[in-house]
Structures are given as structure tokens and as C-alpha cells.
Enzyme design. Sequence first.
Site, PDB file in Angstrom:
ATOM      1  N   ASP A 109      21.252 -39.974  -1.424  1.00 62.63           N
ATOM      2  CA  ASP A 109      20.860 -40.243  -2.476  1.00 62.63           C
ATOM      3  C   ASP A 109      22.279 -40.906  -3.069  1.00 62.63           C
ATOM      4  O   ASP A 109      22.091 -41.970  -3.886  1.00 62.63           O
ATOM      5  CB  ASP A 109      20.949 -38.976  -3.276  1.00 62.63           C
ATOM      6  CG  ASP A 109      21.751 -37.770  -3.120  1.00 62.63           C
ATOM      7  OD1 ASP A 109      22.568 -37.823  -2.082  1.00 62.63           O
ATOM      8  OD2 ASP A 109      21.868 -36.821  -3.666  1.00 62.63           O
ATOM      9  N   TYR A 126       8.240 -40.221  10.580  1.00 66.83           N
ATOM     10  CA  TYR A 126       6.873 -40.852  10.932  1.00 66.83           C
ATOM     11  C   TYR A 126       6.311 -40.510  12.238  1.00 66.83           C
ATOM     12  O   TYR A 126       5.048 -40.571  12.338  1.00 66.83           O
ATOM     13  CB  TYR A 126       7.509 -42.275  11.269  1.00 66.83           C
ATOM     14  CG  TYR A 126       7.683 -43.337  10.013  1.00 66.83           C
ATOM     15  CD1 TYR A 126       8.368 -42.712   8.926  1.00 66.83           C
ATOM     16  CD2 TYR A 126       7.163 -44.624   9.874  1.00 66.83           C
ATOM     17  CE1 TYR A 126       8.815 -43.714   7.858  1.00 66.83           C
ATOM     18  CE2 TYR A 126       7.336 -45.395   8.804  1.00 66.83           C
ATOM     19  CZ  TYR A 126       8.096 -44.887   7.824  1.00 66.83           C
ATOM     20  OH  TYR A 126       8.319 -45.472   6.859  1.00 66.83           O
ATOM     21  N   LYS A 173      21.036 -36.432   4.754  1.00 63.07           N
ATOM     22  CA  LYS A 173      20.893 -35.349   3.804  1.00 63.07           C
ATOM     23  C   LYS A 173      21.482 -33.870   4.262  1.00 63.07           C
ATOM     24  O   LYS A 173      20.681 -32.907   4.262  1.00 63.07           O
ATOM     25  CB  LYS A 173      19.616 -35.330   3.234  1.00 63.07           C
ATOM     26  CG  LYS A 173      19.334 -34.580   2.114  1.00 63.07           C
ATOM     27  CD  LYS A 173      19.974 -35.117   0.830  1.00 63.07           C
ATOM     28  CE  LYS A 173      19.754 -34.181  -0.367  1.00 63.07           C
ATOM     29  NZ  LYS A 173      20.586 -34.844  -1.538  1.00 63.07           N
ATOM     30  N   ASP A 232      13.634 -47.118   5.826  1.00 60.69           N
ATOM     31  CA  ASP A 232      12.426 -47.618   5.229  1.00 60.69           C
ATOM     32  C   ASP A 232      12.937 -48.033   3.645  1.00 60.69           C
ATOM     33  O   ASP A 232      12.673 -48.780   3.223  1.00 60.69           O
ATOM     34  CB  ASP A 232      11.059 -46.851   5.300  1.00 60.69           C
ATOM     35  CG  ASP A 232       9.908 -47.369   4.896  1.00 60.69           C
ATOM     36  OD1 ASP A 232       9.893 -48.699   4.788  1.00 60.69           O
ATOM     37  OD2 ASP A 232       9.341 -46.748   4.156  1.00 60.69           O
ATOM     38  N   ASP A 250      14.455 -51.348   1.575  1.00 65.82           N
ATOM     39  CA  ASP A 250      13.600 -52.223   0.312  1.00 65.82           C
ATOM     40  C   ASP A 250      14.882 -52.341  -0.810  1.00 65.82           C
ATOM     41  O   ASP A 250      14.649 -53.324  -1.569  1.00 65.82           O
ATOM     42  CB  ASP A 250      12.317 -51.331   0.001  1.00 65.82           C
ATOM     43  CG  ASP A 250      11.203 -51.874   0.672  1.00 65.82           C
ATOM     44  OD1 ASP A 250      11.349 -52.122   1.841  1.00 65.82           O
ATOM     45  OD2 ASP A 250      10.020 -51.868  -0.127  1.00 65.82           O
TER      46      ASP A 250
HETATM   47  C1  IPM Z   1       8.598 -51.306   7.197  1.00 64.70           C
HETATM   48  C2  IPM Z   1       7.148 -51.013   6.505  1.00 64.70           C
HETATM   49  C3  IPM Z   1       6.321 -50.059   7.564  1.00 64.70           C
HETATM   50  C4  IPM Z   1       7.122 -49.042   7.622  1.00 64.70           C
HETATM   51  C5  IPM Z   1       5.114 -49.904   7.069  1.00 64.70           C
HETATM   52  C6  IPM Z   1       4.173 -50.884   6.906  1.00 64.70           C
HETATM   53  C7  IPM Z   1       4.293 -48.771   7.993  1.00 64.70           C
HETATM   54  O1  IPM Z   1       7.194 -50.416   5.123  1.00 64.70           O
HETATM   55  O2  IPM Z   1       8.722 -51.961   8.075  1.00 64.70           O
HETATM   56  O3  IPM Z   1       9.547 -51.227   6.450  1.00 64.70           O
HETATM   57  O4  IPM Z   1       7.238 -47.925   6.881  1.00 64.70           O
HETATM   58  O5  IPM Z   1       8.087 -48.898   8.812  1.00 64.70           O
HETATM   59 MG    MG Z   2       9.215 -50.715   4.425  1.00 76.10          MG
END
Ligand code: IPM
Ligand code: MG
Length: 360
Positions: free
Chosen positions: A223, A141, A191, A247, A251
Site C-alpha cells: 500500500d 493467479y 504485505k 499486475d 498499471d
Molecule cells: C497483464 C494483464 C493480464 C494479467 C490479464 C489480461 C490476465 O492484466 O498482463 O497485466 O493480469 O496478468
Molecule cells: Mg494487468
Amino acid sequence: MNLNVLVLPGDGIGTEVTREAVRVLRRVAEKFHHQLSIAEGLLGGVAIHKTGQPLPDETARLALEADATLMGAVGLPEFDNWPPEKRPEKGLLAIRKLLGVYANLRPVRAYRALLDSSPLKNELVEGADLIIVRELTGGLYYGTPRGIEGQGADERGFNTMVYTRPEIERIARMAFTLARGRRRRVTSVDKSNVLEVSQLWRRVVSEVAAEFPDVTLDHLLVDNCAMQLILNPRRFDVVVMENMFGDILSDEASVLAGSIGMLPSASLGDKRPSGAWTGLYEPVHGSAPDIAGQDRANPLAAIGSVAAMLEYSFGLAEEAAAVNRAIETVLNSGHVTADLRPAGKPATTTEVGKAVCEAI
Ligand code: IPM
Ligand code: MG
């Protein structure tokens, strides 16, 4: 206690969920007799519209002054084709860096009341209780060089995944320290079969492990970790990883909780002289423009982030527990938002916020 909180509602459903989170914060302050002073600032797309900057100077100043910052979400579809440097998300990345919040704690729990909300089989998900510790101010990032250059067939895009030893050491220490308050097990994700940066990561995390002989460490390739999160989520306690892996996997892990609308987060930097953590508190979910403005979003991730703020930035464990208990009470009532697939008519964002307040 004096609680000086900066609220950055941001974009889309961010404004709706933070409104309910602030409602809960006010309720806690009233019930437990704290002085609450709330400032509000601009971040993300709304900030670009009003000031031309995703993180305006004024917001940066307010964030440095506040004891803790509560954020909604950033991102609007109209900026989809803008370069990373100018987008709403840049505001979020910049405020994380400004506050130095290098450790992003993302707890994931399979609540009993939500077992049927997850598309995964109940017996698989039941009892899952893990925390992702995502490194937040380094890696892909922020790494340089980055960019797009050249023309035609020579055009190329590039980013850099880079970690220094101290960056790995401090996030590893955070993970091991957290594990001591839990089931004493850390899984480090990398990784290292392909990336040098991961080989350093694995070596440094193993070295830090020696400082914590009472905690067990294992390593998983990213993975494989993605697969194990779904196949065998109960094997995980504290899972530490670099920024982008965190990140993505957070999710994925939200599926265990029934909805990404359930995942709070605490982003912590160094401890202040008072012993409190510098903290930015944000739900894991995004701004969800498709349902924005309809009072449909699940505010529990934002409300859970308030609980995390009370715990880490203010050291108010009892207040934090009261909020978390109230969240469970609401989940058990079954009157929850549409993302959790309730049996009856879904509750609105506002109704859930008010129900949490009543349960406190
Ligand atoms: C998160 C989000 C952010 C990230 C985005 C909105 C920049 O996806 O906090 O997980 O990638 O960190
Ligand atoms: Mg995110």
C-alpha cells in the site's frame, strides 16, 4: 542470425499493435541482415471462437518450438461473464505457465518528450526510471485451492496466495542481477504486516540479498509502495513483487510514462543451452475493445517489446538499442497517438509503426 518468432496477435487492439511490431521486426532483420521466420498462432478470444480453446494445442506446440513469442493482448467483452477457466485471459495465463516465464520485466521510464502527457506534475515525474519485476507464474493467479462453492448464505469464493522458497529465490535473483546493470538498488514489495506468504517472501528476499552485497535492498509494504510510486518515483530502481501486486502496480506506474500504451514487457523463464532466455514478449496494456479496429492504439509498447525480445532472447543489444532510439525519435517528433495527448492531430497506429521503421 536466424530469428524464429511466433506471433500471437490475440484480440482487440492486439492485432493492430502486433502488426506494427512485426513491421519493425522485419525492418530490423533487413537492416542488420538477419533471417526472420514468423509463424502466427491463435490465442485468447479469437482462439475460443475458432477452436473452442483459449490456448489451442497447435499454439502451444508452436510456442515451444519458437525461439521467442510476441503477443498482442487478449480479452473480449462478450466473455465478461464467463468463468476464469474458459475466458480468453486463461489462454495467456496458460501460455505463461507452459513456457515457464516466471519473471515479468516491466520497465517504466518518464521520457522527456512525454512529461506533459502525464497528468502528474513534470517535476515529480522527470527522471523516473524504474523496472517492475513481477513474479508471473505463481501467487494468487495460480494458487489452489480456488473456486466458488456452496449455496445461498453459505456460498463462498476463495483463492490461495502461495509461494514456495525456490519461487521466491529465483525471482529475487533476477531482480538483483538486473539491479547490477542499473543503479544497484532493489525494493521488495510485500504485505508482511498481514500475510504469512509475505513474511516468507521478505525473509527469502533478504537471504538472497546476501549473495549480492553490492546491491542495496529495502522493503516496502504494497500500500505504501502504491503511494510512493506517485509521490517519489525517482526513489525506485528495481522493484520486485508477487504476481498480483505487480499486475496492479504496473498499471499505476504507467501513469509516470504518460500512457499504458508506452509500457513493453519481457517475460523470461530459464536460460536455454544457447544462453538465450526463453521469452514471451507482450505490451502491458490490454485489448482495449473500445478503440479496436480504428487504427488509434499506441503501438510503442508492442514495439518496445520487440526491442526487449532482440535483447533478451537473441542477445542483439545493438539492434535493441536501434529500436529504442527510434522510439525516442518518434516521441520527439510529437507525431504520436491520441493516448499521449499530442498538441496537433494524433498519429494513427500505422503511421507510428512506419515512423519507427524509418527512424531505424
Ligand atoms: C497483464 C494483464 C493480464 C494479467 C490479464 C489480461 C490476465 O492484466 O498482463 O497485466 O493480469 O496478468
Ligand atoms: Mg494487468
